[in-house]
Design a protein around this motif. Structure first.
Motif, PDB file in Angstrom:
ATOM      1  N   SER A  61       0.826  -1.211   0.000  1.00 15.75           N
ATOM      2  CA  SER A  61       0.000   0.000   0.000  1.00 15.75           C
ATOM      3  C   SER A  61       0.862   1.265   0.000  1.00 15.75           C
ATOM      4  CB  SER A  61      -0.969   0.013   1.191  1.00 15.75           C
ATOM      5  OG  SER A  61      -0.265   0.016   2.398  1.00 15.75           O
ATOM      6  N   THR A  62       0.239   2.382  -0.332  1.00 18.78           N
ATOM      7  CA  THR A  62       0.916   3.680  -0.354  1.00 18.78           C
ATOM      8  C   THR A  62       0.277   4.558   0.712  1.00 18.78           C
ATOM      9  OG1 THR A  62       1.241   3.456  -2.727  1.00 18.78           O
ATOM     10  CG2 THR A  62       1.514   5.651  -1.826  1.00 18.78           C
ATOM     11  N   ILE A  63       1.093   5.045   1.630  1.00 13.32           N
ATOM     12  CA  ILE A  63       0.577   5.789   2.779  1.00 13.32           C
ATOM     13  C   ILE A  63       1.137   7.214   2.766  1.00 13.32           C
ATOM     14  CG2 ILE A  63       0.441   5.802   5.331  1.00 13.32           C
ATOM     15  CD1 ILE A  63      -0.705   3.214   4.023  1.00 13.32           C
TER      16      ILE A  63
ATOM     17  N   ALA B 192      13.737  -3.834  -3.921  1.00 15.16           N
ATOM     18  CA  ALA B 192      13.124  -3.146  -2.779  1.00 15.16           C
ATOM     19  C   ALA B 192      11.694  -3.614  -2.512  1.00 15.16           C
ATOM     20  CB  ALA B 192      13.133  -1.646  -3.017  1.00 15.16           C
ATOM     21  N   LYS B 193      11.380  -3.649  -1.240  1.00 11.86           N
ATOM     22  CA  LYS B 193      10.007  -3.962  -0.795  1.00 11.86           C
ATOM     23  C   LYS B 193       9.373  -2.723  -0.170  1.00 11.86           C
ATOM     24  CE  LYS B 193       9.777  -8.620  -1.051  1.00 11.86           C
ATOM     25  NZ  LYS B 193       9.716  -8.761  -2.498  1.00 11.86           N
TER      26      LYS B 193
ATOM     27  N   LEU C  25       4.195   2.878  -8.091  1.00 14.75           N
ATOM     28  CA  LEU C  25       4.534   2.226  -6.821  1.00 14.75           C
ATOM     29  C   LEU C  25       3.677   0.976  -6.603  1.00 14.75           C
ATOM     30  CD1 LEU C  25       4.919   5.389  -4.554  1.00 14.75           C
ATOM     31  CD2 LEU C  25       6.717   4.107  -5.733  1.00 14.75           C
ATOM     32  N   ARG C  26       2.421   1.049  -7.007  1.00 15.03           N
ATOM     33  CA  ARG C  26       1.529  -0.115  -6.880  1.00 15.03           C
ATOM     34  C   ARG C  26       2.019  -1.235  -7.788  1.00 15.03           C
ATOM     35  NH1 ARG C  26      -2.166  -0.516  -3.099  1.00 15.03           N
ATOM     36  NH2 ARG C  26      -3.892  -1.220  -4.391  1.00 15.03           N
ATOM     37  N   GLU C  27       2.450  -0.845  -8.991  1.00 12.32           N
ATOM     38  CA  GLU C  27       2.918  -1.844  -9.933  1.00 12.32           C
ATOM     39  C   GLU C  27       4.198  -2.511  -9.430  1.00 12.32           C
ATOM     40  OE1 GLU C  27       3.030  -0.501 -14.076  1.00 12.32           O
ATOM     41  OE2 GLU C  27       4.776  -1.839 -14.266  1.00 12.32           O
ATOM     42  N   LEU C  28       5.047  -1.710  -8.806  1.00  9.89           N
ATOM     43  CA  LEU C  28       6.307  -2.245  -8.288  1.00  9.89           C
ATOM     44  C   LEU C  28       6.088  -3.056  -7.000  1.00  9.89           C
ATOM     45  CD1 LEU C  28       8.582   0.899  -8.814  1.00  9.89           C
ATOM     46  CD2 LEU C  28       8.670  -1.237 -10.103  1.00  9.89           C
ATOM     47  N   LYS C  29       4.876  -2.976  -6.460  1.00  7.44           N
ATOM     48  CA  LYS C  29       4.495  -3.735  -5.253  1.00  7.44           C
ATOM     49  C   LYS C  29       5.349  -3.403  -4.043  1.00  7.44           C
ATOM     50  CE  LYS C  29       2.222  -7.712  -7.377  1.00  7.44           C
ATOM     51  NZ  LYS C  29       2.243  -7.400  -8.797  1.00  7.44           N
TER      52      LYS C  29
END
Ligand SMILES: Nc1ncnc2c1ncn2[C@@H]1O[C@H](COP(=O)(O)OP(=O)(O)OP(=O)(O)O)[C@@H](O)[C@H]1O
Ligand SMILES: [Mg+2]
Length: 245
Positions: free
Chosen positions: A23-25, A128-129, A160-164
């Motif tokens: 997720s992106t916060i 990166a995670k 960023l979502r695509e890169l998970k």
């Protein structure tokens, strides 16, 4: 659902065990509210404790200053960088019109596409995670309309979502109760944590509030925190009368 431990002492308990993986916060706060330390702590512990490499995209602080800021908490970023479990992307020097010798940097004119390419390269190289962008308010400077900021942010957040990667986007606020400068940043993220400084009997104190966190339950209270020798530490539950507005 897999959770990403924040590495911030006392925070994971407030969000059912951690951030939702991938997720992106948005982490919003005024000047000196602790955004940079929050981001560094998330990536340092991610890489050193949880074996999750991370990327730090810095738009305002030059990498060497960042390394020094981290060292005062005993977080040796260079050691992690040598192992490629941390990559710093220098987007600050070019913005300041200064040269940089960093391996990952924006060298030519600054734009969101170039930044996206460099993010992609750094995430790929480090596997990166986790990722931090500090701060996205600096991206908005060149746009006139909030709708432009929103669409550029949407692009970054889609990447960023695509890169998970589990990402924190730092956002600087000027007015109290605002979450961002352009007023649109909170719409492109799955969660929102606000950091706040307030005065109590002549002393400045800090608190943190989780405004939104999709797909999970979370605390709705204000929580006092301190910045100590180990970084950010949540101290207490402040069951104040403050309500979400
Ligand atoms: N070693 C330390 N021990 C305790 N508090 C510290 C320490 N180092 C910094 N601080 C506190 O943290 C604040 C800076 O935190 P940080 O840089 O994360 O804020 P920020 O929100 O990123 O600020 P800015 O808007 O300037 O980018 C300082 O103003 C100081 O109050
Ligand atoms: Mg900062």
């Amino acid at each position: 659902m897999t959770r990403t431990k924040t590495g911030i002492s006392g925070l994971d308990e407030l969000i059912d065990g951690g951030l939702v993986e991938g997720s992106t916060i948005l982490v919003s706060g005024g000047i000196g509210s602790g955004k940079t330390i929050f981001g560094l702590q998330f990536l340092y512990h991610g890489a050193s404790k949880y074996d999750e490499p991370g990327v730090y995209v810095t738009l305002e602080t030059r990498p060497n200053d960042l390394r020094l800021e981290a060292l005062q908490f005993g977080w040796d970023l260079e050691a992690l960088e040598k192992k490629k479990s941390l990559i710093i992307v220098d987007a600050a020097s070019s913005k300041a019109g200064l040269p940089t010798s960093e391996k990952y940097a924006i060298r030519r004119g600054f734009d969101v596409s170039t930044l996206a390419e460099e993010i992609y390269r750094a995430v790929d190289d480090s596997k990166a995670k986790r990722l931090v962008i500090d701060c996205i308010s600096a991206l908005g400077m060149k746009f006139n309309e909030p709708s432009e900021v929103r669409s550029e942010l949407f692009r970054i957040s889609a990447l960023l979502r695509e890169l998970k990667v589990t990402s924190l986007l730092m956002s600087e606020t000027i007015a109290p109760d605002a979450h961002s400068r352009a007023g649109v940043e909170q719409f492109v993220t799955q969660g929102l944590i606000s950091l706040n400084l307030f005065e109590d009997n002549g002393t400045l104190k800090r608190d943190l509030l989780i405004w939104k966190m999709r797909q999970t339950s979370h605390s709705l209270k204000k929580h006092i925190f301190a910045i100590g020798k180990n970084g950010i530490e949540i101290k207490s539950k402040k069951s104040s009368t403050t309500k979400k507005r």
